[in-house]
Design a protein around this motif. Structure first.
Motif, PDB file in Angstrom:
ATOM      1  N   ASN A 200       0.919  -1.297   0.424  1.00  0.00           N
ATOM      2  CA  ASN A 200      -0.162   0.496  -0.280  1.00  0.00           C
ATOM      3  C   ASN A 200       1.084   1.089  -0.325  1.00  0.00           C
ATOM      4  O   ASN A 200       2.339   0.972   0.227  1.00  0.00           O
ATOM      5  CB  ASN A 200      -0.790  -0.146   1.321  1.00  0.00           C
ATOM      6  CG  ASN A 200      -1.812  -0.849   1.149  1.00  0.00           C
ATOM      7  OD1 ASN A 200      -2.287  -2.200   0.316  1.00  0.00           O
ATOM      8  ND2 ASN A 200      -2.278  -1.767   2.597  1.00  0.00           N
ATOM      9  N   VAL A 202       0.596   5.504  -0.532  1.00  0.00           N
ATOM     10  CA  VAL A 202       0.389   7.333  -0.158  1.00  0.00           C
ATOM     11  C   VAL A 202       0.946   7.808  -1.348  1.00  0.00           C
ATOM     12  O   VAL A 202       2.181   8.099  -1.509  1.00  0.00           O
ATOM     13  CB  VAL A 202      -0.051   8.062   0.940  1.00  0.00           C
ATOM     14  CG1 VAL A 202      -0.650   9.144   0.928  1.00  0.00           C
ATOM     15  CG2 VAL A 202      -0.525   6.988   2.540  1.00  0.00           C
ATOM     16  N   PRO A 358       3.919  -0.243  -5.998  1.00  0.00           N
ATOM     17  CA  PRO A 358       4.696   1.557  -5.608  1.00  0.00           C
ATOM     18  C   PRO A 358       6.382   1.170  -5.659  1.00  0.00           C
ATOM     19  O   PRO A 358       7.173   2.161  -6.009  1.00  0.00           O
ATOM     20  CB  PRO A 358       4.319   1.848  -4.244  1.00  0.00           C
ATOM     21  CG  PRO A 358       3.382   0.575  -3.917  1.00  0.00           C
ATOM     22  CD  PRO A 358       3.213  -0.484  -5.217  1.00  0.00           C
ATOM     23  N   VAL A 367       2.393   7.576 -10.146  1.00  0.00           N
ATOM     24  CA  VAL A 367       3.036   8.556  -9.265  1.00  0.00           C
ATOM     25  C   VAL A 367       3.343   9.985  -9.105  1.00  0.00           C
ATOM     26  O   VAL A 367       2.982  11.160  -9.022  1.00  0.00           O
ATOM     27  CB  VAL A 367       3.346   7.894  -7.769  1.00  0.00           C
ATOM     28  CG1 VAL A 367       3.255   8.479  -6.726  1.00  0.00           C
ATOM     29  CG2 VAL A 367       2.458   6.674  -7.895  1.00  0.00           C
TER      30      VAL A 367
ATOM     31  N   ILE B 157       4.191   2.431   2.130  1.00  0.00           N
ATOM     32  CA  ILE B 157       4.920   3.618   1.077  1.00  0.00           C
ATOM     33  C   ILE B 157       4.688   5.073   0.621  1.00  0.00           C
ATOM     34  O   ILE B 157       3.687   5.121   0.322  1.00  0.00           O
ATOM     35  CB  ILE B 157       5.686   2.622  -0.460  1.00  0.00           C
ATOM     36  CG1 ILE B 157       5.956   1.296   0.078  1.00  0.00           C
ATOM     37  CG2 ILE B 157       6.557   3.477  -1.037  1.00  0.00           C
ATOM     38  CD1 ILE B 157       7.205   1.080   0.649  1.00  0.00           C
ATOM     39  N   ASP B 158       5.048   6.105   1.144  1.00  0.00           N
ATOM     40  CA  ASP B 158       5.431   7.373   0.580  1.00  0.00           C
ATOM     41  C   ASP B 158       5.709   7.545  -1.134  1.00  0.00           C
ATOM     42  O   ASP B 158       6.730   7.543  -1.209  1.00  0.00           O
ATOM     43  CB  ASP B 158       6.391   8.275   1.242  1.00  0.00           C
ATOM     44  CG  ASP B 158       5.693   9.806   1.142  1.00  0.00           C
ATOM     45  OD1 ASP B 158       5.647  10.163   2.805  1.00  0.00           O
ATOM     46  OD2 ASP B 158       5.778   9.950   0.352  1.00  0.00           O
ATOM     47  N   SER B 159       4.525   7.290  -1.293  1.00  0.00           N
ATOM     48  CA  SER B 159       5.018   7.544  -3.219  1.00  0.00           C
ATOM     49  C   SER B 159       4.880   6.425  -3.916  1.00  0.00           C
ATOM     50  O   SER B 159       4.956   5.611  -4.637  1.00  0.00           O
ATOM     51  CB  SER B 159       5.495   9.131  -3.854  1.00  0.00           C
ATOM     52  OG  SER B 159       4.828  10.239  -3.096  1.00  0.00           O
ATOM     53  N   LYS B 160       5.826   6.167  -3.822  1.00  0.00           N
ATOM     54  CA  LYS B 160       7.152   5.316  -4.571  1.00  0.00           C
ATOM     55  C   LYS B 160       8.722   4.764  -3.245  1.00  0.00           C
ATOM     56  O   LYS B 160       9.034   5.477  -2.539  1.00  0.00           O
ATOM     57  CB  LYS B 160       7.988   5.853  -5.662  1.00  0.00           C
ATOM     58  CG  LYS B 160       8.705   7.266  -5.894  1.00  0.00           C
ATOM     59  CD  LYS B 160       8.410   7.701  -7.071  1.00  0.00           C
ATOM     60  CE  LYS B 160       9.929   8.994  -7.302  1.00  0.00           C
ATOM     61  NZ  LYS B 160       9.660   9.991  -5.982  1.00  0.00           N
ATOM     62  N   LEU B 161       8.893   3.621  -4.018  1.00  0.00           N
ATOM     63  CA  LEU B 161      10.094   3.279  -3.425  1.00  0.00           C
ATOM     64  C   LEU B 161      10.564   1.970  -4.822  1.00  0.00           C
ATOM     65  O   LEU B 161      10.974   1.574  -5.826  1.00  0.00           O
ATOM     66  CB  LEU B 161       9.693   1.201  -2.514  1.00  0.00           C
ATOM     67  CG  LEU B 161      10.238   1.224  -1.282  1.00  0.00           C
ATOM     68  CD1 LEU B 161      11.171   2.452  -0.711  1.00  0.00           C
ATOM     69  CD2 LEU B 161       9.842  -0.260  -1.053  1.00  0.00           C
TER      70      LEU B 161
END
Lengths: 446, 166
Positions: A200, A202, A358, A367, B157-161
């Motif tokens: 998941n 944000v 992500p 994103v 995750i914050d935006s992307k990893l």
């Protein structure tokens, strides 16, 4: 916060959509204005049917999962008789959430604060020291159950809920969406399941950027060339569905399906590279060649307002929860046909991770774009979005052969080459979006 | 012998972090065996990590130099919105524990944290967790990474990893 009357006046002037036959534009305030965000939460998310999840997430008695409808925390559970329930995750006493996990199994919910207890179906089963509580006579007239979600329904294992009881029956709301839900549910005789494991995230932008991107064919060749490059470097044995993508050669269509739902669809190359290829013969026998053909299409299906199914090599269910006008939480699942052969399942998981995660090779680029858009929206003097006009010359209410063969009656369609990059598909969705806000605001002042 | 191996393992892990931070991608790749595995499991729920990458989702499951090269190519492709600009990263590793050691194979564990700073948005994120490395001594005597498992404790995750954020 404007009062409802003033809001209604503003909306009645169609300030937010420029909806002319030859010029459909949306006001960028829909992505950046906090008052509009508040209206969306109240009248769109909390005003109509939302997708909650899959029945297959809670296969056994006493299973539950948690989610949201708009801002409301929700529990979805299966009781000992196998019946499903959806109720608000808030103790009836002083409001604390009583279910603390994303999913699990429990005999009962116990509020940690004052000890009120509830059964798996949300009914109150105990009020601590009730007899000694000197409650007023009216206390017994009040329901102490966890408040049920006003409308809750199950279509073939897809679970829907509405906090607003004044909504059309689900069957009506998803009438044209059903053939596309069927194309997912029927990939196995037993339906689809969520692969265990959470990925998941944000992102720092408005929820409608994800909504639009899911059915946006136009962005692919400019956003994802780096991913295409990676795929080109692989040999045939490791082919992915996009390895041989030639945008000139492919068709893409979009359908508006009523109630804000929509779909982008079209053939993809390298059919053999798909995990579903392992079941091709069985599919042809069980669902026939036409529906099998459609199962092998890329299909991105919007379940308005809060979810999309995205299918190319693998199949994703993404559910978004708006946290703020410029912040969105994404809960994502890798879905797979139940009973899929082991090798195909393994291939599916790797392909899913690569494209949809992500932490993968494609989604991060989307994103990054959403966040750039949100930064650009800060320029208030630029009012009108020009992003919903491609495909206008091909947009029609006529029923195409493609629609007929899959058994759907779209409100609007646009079919053309891949490079057409239709954007008109969002027009009907925004009309529904506005309709929900206007009718919701009107009811408030009535 | 074990001291020597422990020292070599410690140096290798420190060097790996340095090469990631300085974006020395080829040198970083050379630390890995040709068929190495880079694995970042997801969490199944609040308590349990995924333990079977064949039936459970991973954040990343990258096999061999071929897979790692693909990730490097993606991270350095200027057409990729997520890669332009790249964030600045700093890795901080805890003390390296030698969990097991044979003549030519060692297993280590350590804690890790990163600060991920995006110069464009001026946003910073921190991720943390632990590493398990399997290190193999080659015929030339050098230690290389056979397997790296990265656990991320803050898995929303914050935006992307990407592989070098962790």
């Amino acid at each position: 916060m404007h009062d409802a009357q003033q809001v209604n006046n503003n909306l009645r002037t169609s300030r937010l959509l420029n909806d002319e036959p030859d010029r459909f534009l949306v006001d960028r305030d829909i992505y950046r204005d906090e008052e509009i965000f508040e209206l969306e939460m109240k009248h769109v998310f909390e005003g109509t049917w939302n997708l909650l999840g899959l029945a297959s997430q809670i296969p056994e008695a006493y299973d539950f999962f948690t989610t949201h409808i708009g801002r409301s925390p929700i529990v979805v559970s299966r009781d000992r008789a196998g019946e499903l329930h959806a109720f608000i995750n808030s103790c009836r006493h002083k409001g604390a959430t009583v279910c603390h996990k994303q999913q699990g199994k429990t005999r009962a919910f116990v509020c940690r604060y004052h000890g009120w207890t509830y059964s798996i179906d949300g009914r109150n089963t105990g009020i601590k020291d009730r007899a000694a509580g000197e409650y007023p006579p009216s206390f017994d007239e009040q329901s102490h159950d966890l408040e049920p979600v006003k409308r809750f329904a199950n279509y073939r294992g897809f679970l829907f809920g509405s906090l607003n009881e004044d909504v059309p029956p689900l069957e009506q709301a998803i009438a044209q969406l059903k053939p596309f839900l069927d194309l997912i549910a029927d990939q196995s005789p037993y339906g689809v399941e969520c692969i265990p494991g959470r990925a998941n995230f944000v992102y720092h932008a408005n929820w409608k950027l994800q909504l639009e991107n899911g059915v946006d064919p136009y962005h692919f060749t400019s956003t994802h060339p780096s991913y295409m490059q990676v795929l080109k470097g692989r040999n045939a044995a490791e082919a992915s569905v996009y390895s041989a993508l030639d945008p000139q050669a492919l068709e893409r269509g979009t359908f508006s399906l009523g109630s804000g739902h929509n779909v982008m669809w079209g053939p993809i190359p390298s059919r053999d590279a798909r995990p579903l290829a392992a079941m091709e013969q069985e599919l042809e026998e069980r669902v026939g060649p036409v529906r099998t053909k459609w199962m092998f299409f890329a299909r991105n299906v919007t379940v308005f307002p809060n979810a999309q199914f995205a299918e190319n090599a693998a199949l994703q269910l993404r559910i978004w929860r708006p946290l703020a006008v410029d912040r969105t939480e994404m809960t994502t699942y890798c879905l797979a046909p139940i009973g899929e052969p082991r090798e195909a399942r393994l291939q599916r998981i790797r392909q899913y991770e690569e494209f949809f995660n992500p932490s993968g090779l494609a989604t991060p680029d989307d994103v990054a774009n959403y966040e750039d858009c949100q930064r650009g929206f800060a320029a208030r003097q630029v009012r009108w979005q020009q992003g919903h006009q491609r495909g206008s010359q091909r947009s029609t209410s006529e029923i195409s052969n493609a629609a007929q063969e899959i058994g759907v009656v779209p409100v609007a369609s646009a079919i053309g080459g891949f490079n057409m990059g239709d954007e008109t598909v969002m027009q009907e969705t925004y009309r529904e979006w506005l309709r929900l806000i206007v009718s919701g605001a009107r009811k408030e002042i009535a | 012998m074990n001291t020597d191996l422990a020292q070599m393992a410690n140096d290798l892990l420190a060097r790996e972090a340095w090469l990631l931070d300085t974006r020395a991608w080829s040198d970083w790749l050379a630390l890995y065996e040709e068929d190495a595995l880079f694995w970042v499991p997801t969490w199944l729920d609040d308590e349990a990590l995924a333990n079977d990458p064949e039936t459970q989702l991973s954040f990343m499951y990258v096999q061999g130099h071929r897979g790692l090269r693909e990730r490097i190519a993606k991270a350095t492709d200027i057409r990729a919105p997520a890669s332009m600009p790249l964030p600045r990263i700093s890795h901080l590793l805890g003390p390296v524990m030698l969990v097991s050691a044979q003549e030519n194979l060692a297993r280590t564990r350590c804690a890790w944290q990163t600060l991920v700073y995006d110069p464009k948005t001026r946003r910073k994120n921190s991720y943390a967790g632990n590493y398990e490395h399997e290190l193999a001594r080659g015929s030339d005597g050098t230690l290389r990474i056979r397997r790296k498992t990265v656990t991320v404790i803050n898995d929303e995750i914050d935006s992307k990893l990407d592989f070098f954020y962790i």
